[in-house]
Design an enzyme around this catalytic site. Structure first.
Site, PDB file in Angstrom:
ATOM      1  N   ASP A 101     -53.790  39.733   0.816  1.00  0.00           N
ATOM      2  CA  ASP A 101     -52.385  39.643   0.881  1.00  0.00           C
ATOM      3  C   ASP A 101     -51.448  40.768   1.070  1.00  0.00           C
ATOM      4  O   ASP A 101     -51.968  41.775   1.004  1.00  0.00           O
ATOM      5  CB  ASP A 101     -52.129  38.632  -0.692  1.00  0.00           C
ATOM      6  CG  ASP A 101     -53.084  37.445  -0.821  1.00  0.00           C
ATOM      7  OD1 ASP A 101     -53.073  36.755   0.387  1.00  0.00           O
ATOM      8  OD2 ASP A 101     -53.295  37.005  -1.821  1.00  0.00           O
ATOM      9  N   ASP A 132     -54.311  35.370  -5.088  1.00  0.00           N
ATOM     10  CA  ASP A 132     -53.843  35.235  -6.488  1.00  0.00           C
ATOM     11  C   ASP A 132     -53.103  33.654  -6.932  1.00  0.00           C
ATOM     12  O   ASP A 132     -53.091  33.598  -7.953  1.00  0.00           O
ATOM     13  CB  ASP A 132     -52.461  36.175  -6.661  1.00  0.00           C
ATOM     14  CG  ASP A 132     -51.440  35.932  -5.574  1.00  0.00           C
ATOM     15  OD1 ASP A 132     -51.486  34.844  -4.846  1.00  0.00           O
ATOM     16  OD2 ASP A 132     -50.365  36.710  -5.623  1.00  0.00           O
ATOM     17  N   ASP A 164     -55.539  29.723  -3.486  1.00  0.00           N
ATOM     18  CA  ASP A 164     -56.409  30.694  -2.449  1.00  0.00           C
ATOM     19  C   ASP A 164     -58.176  30.342  -3.081  1.00  0.00           C
ATOM     20  O   ASP A 164     -58.909  31.099  -2.644  1.00  0.00           O
ATOM     21  CB  ASP A 164     -55.847  32.204  -2.909  1.00  0.00           C
ATOM     22  CG  ASP A 164     -54.636  32.523  -2.311  1.00  0.00           C
ATOM     23  OD1 ASP A 164     -54.564  32.223  -1.308  1.00  0.00           O
ATOM     24  OD2 ASP A 164     -53.926  33.123  -3.149  1.00  0.00           O
TER      25      ASP A 164
END
Length: 601
Positions: free
Chosen positions: A20, A328, A332
């Site tokens: 990310d 997070d 996901d």
């Protein structure tokens, strides 16, 4: 925090890390640094030049279309505390401190009729509100700038005038968005419209979805989220280790490029990285063949959804990559489960993400991901060291006892002695080799990959050389030791046992480095290794000298101890010479499979 122990070893073989951006590569501490009303740039100190009407609309769009909150600090009447996501806190802080927004007053003046929460697909959030004073109904949208601007047919200037959004104006808005993105700013747009009476009569608009057409553009804000200190070095270390870094973000392509370049994922000269940047929608719409062909070239995926992230992980795994994924959010979880190693964030991560992961990064920092990679390589390498060491012990013991049993009808190493060897080699030996720490040479190697054998050609070379030497020495002692050293059979058997154990102790030093010739480098840093070697030697002396009846041994004099140590110490120069021999990288057993296939054909 390691949730699944096997993930450490797997991380050592990782070939690709999908990471990310927000909070992992960046600090996730956002501040508003640029502000536009319509197409006009407004300096932070010049907010008084904006009309009261436009300010009021910004107060509504920020104060009512948010998941955050504003609290007055108990320490001081003039200070505030903000809650919510980093983006929400940054916008609320800017509106309160720079635009003099009174959130409580805004809430008192309006009733909220319907809320469209932000999601990763739409990249925007909306709210439908009713003015308590005059009964008018208003709609506000906030979100990704390019998506909000597409909904607008007009825009406000700083005086509060409504102007049509012509093609030239749209080009100007695109230039503003791209300019902020090129400066690594996340661009958020605000849009407003007053719902007409005809629309008010439509039940769907009143109690269903917030309308999404014919809006008036209020303006843009640019939020700065600086890169974490040390993240560029961590990315460089991973790339030097042969690991591909792919950044997957929901930001637009220009912001994604700027951050990726700043972090070292992309080159400043983007021509070098042709085809390295893609948007999630484009990736999603590729054919299976085109997606599989392009997936390895991609370094940045912008405007991506959780499904795009999952799709990339699946493609990479089909290509044979060992994939690590950071995540997070709850969305996901599928990608974290699909990956070979799932890395969730300890601070911003949801419980669902943590439960779906193998390792939790407690500080949400990409540098820690690089540390996991380094220690994963170390764990894998230490396993290889112990396997090489243990196979050497077992091959030598098996051959010696087998040859002696077939030729003489008895074995030189008794059951108790073999159990002793296995006890000290399996426990103390494993502990000694498992405590080696990562080295810079280790991180510079290429990743092992999914199909590479655990026992490499280098390991076969090392263990066979040491095993053959030990077999030669011990068989010589077995058949000629009594006459060479003029001792009885019991003393000769003790010499064989003592030499065999000491050979393993000295060979532990060789096993510390599979390829480096200097096996003593950095040994002073590993005090536990030296302590274990010392304990092993003391226990062996006790076994030979004081537990004669239990171990079936005979006491040895100083000269005999010197002979045993001399034979064992010879393993060091042998290990040095053997490492001068180069071996092919291709696994040795692959040649056998190739020959078998050729024979069958």
């Amino acid at each position: 925090m390691v949730r699944k122990l096997s993930a450490c070893e797997t991380m050592g073989s990782a070939t690709t890390i999908c990471t990310d951006k927000t909070g992992t590569l960046t600090l996730n501490k956002m501040t508003v640094t640029k502000f536009f009303v319509g197409k006009e740039h407004i300096k932070a100190e010049s907010n008084t030049s904006i009309s009261a009407k436009v300010l009021e609309l910004f107060h509504q769009g920020v104060g009512l279309n948010t998941t955050g909150s504003v609290f007055k600090s108990t320490d001081s009447c003039s200070s505030f505390e903000f809650s919510g996501s980093p983006t929400e806190k940054a916008i609320l802080s800017w509106a309160v401190l720079k635009l003099n927004m009174d959130m409580d007053q805004v809430k008192r003046n309006f009733d909220i009729l319907h809320v469209e929460t932000f999601n990763s697909e739409k990249k925007k959030s909306g709210v439908l509100i009713k003015n308590i004073t005059d009964g008018t109904i208003h709609a506000h949208w906030k979100g990704a700038a390019e998506m909000i601007s597409r909904m607008c047919s007009h825009y406000y200037d700083r005086e509060g005038n409504i102007k049509p959004l012509e093609e030239s104006d749209k080009v100007e808005c695109d230039r503003i968005i791209e300019g902020m993105a090129a400066s690594s700013l996340r661009c958020i747009a605000f849009a407003h419209k007053q719902v007409t009476k005809a629309e008010q009569e439509d039940h769907e608009h009143m109690h269903g979805n917030v309308p999404e057409n014919s809006f008036i553009l209020l303006g843009f804000v640019g939020l700065k989220d600086p890169c974490r200190p040390g993240v560029k070095k961590a990315v460089e270390d991973c790339q030097n280790a042969g690991v591909n870094i792919k950044m997957i973000t929901g930001d637009n392509v220009f912001t994604a490029k700027a951050i990726a370049t700043e972090c070292g994922i992309l080159h400043p000269n983007l021509e070098v990285d042709e085809g390295a940047v893609i948007e999630g929608e484009e990736f999603r719409n590729l054919t299976d063949e085109a997606r599989m062909e392009r997936v390895e070239k991609i370094r940045v995926m912008a405007r991506s959804s959780p499904f795009d992230k999952l799709l990339m992980v699946q493609c990479l795994r089909k290509k044979g990559h060992v994939v690590a994924v950071t995540g997070d959010g709850t969305n996901d979880a599928p990608a974290l489960k699909e990956a070979d190693i799932g890395l969730s964030m300890g601070i911003q991560g949801t419980e669902v993400a943590k439960e779906s992961s193998d390792i939790v990064i407690l500080d949400d920092n990409f540098s820690s991901v690089a540390t996991v990679l380094k220690w994963g390589r170390c764990v894998y390498n230490n396993i290889q060291k112990f396997i090489q060491f243990q196979l050497t012990v077992n091959v030598a013991a098996l051959v010696i006892n087998f040859v002696a049993a077939v030729s003489a009808g008895e074995v030189p190493l008794t059951a108790v002695q073999l159990l002793w060897v296995n006890l000290i080699m399996d426990t103390l030996g494993a502990l000694a080799l498992a405590t080696e720490k990562p080295t810079e040479e280790l991180i510079k190697k290429k990743p092992v990959g999914r199909t590479a054998p655990l026992i490499t050609n280098v390991m076969w070379r090392n263990l066979m050389a040491q095993a053959l030497y030990q077999i030669a020495v011990l068989l010589t002692l077995q058949f000629k030791g009594e006459s060479i050293f003029d001792v009885n059979k019991k003393v000769n058997d003790t010499l064989i046992f003592n030499t065999f154990v000491l050979c393993q102790v000295f060979n532990e030093f060789n096993a510390r480095n599979l390829e480096k010739k200097n096996v003593f480098e950095g040994i002073h840093k590993n005090k536990l290794f030296m302590a274990i070697i010392g304990i092993t030697l003391v226990l062996q002396v006790v076994m030979v000298e004081f537990l004669k009846k239990f171990a079936n041994t005979e006491r040895l004099n100083w000269g005999q101890w010197g002979i045993c140590i001399g034979f064992a110490a010879a393993s060091w120069p042998i290990g040095w010479l053997v490492k001068c021999i180069t071996v092919p990288e291709r696994p040795i057993f692959s040649y056998l499979r190739l020959n078998k296939r050729c024979y069958n054909e």
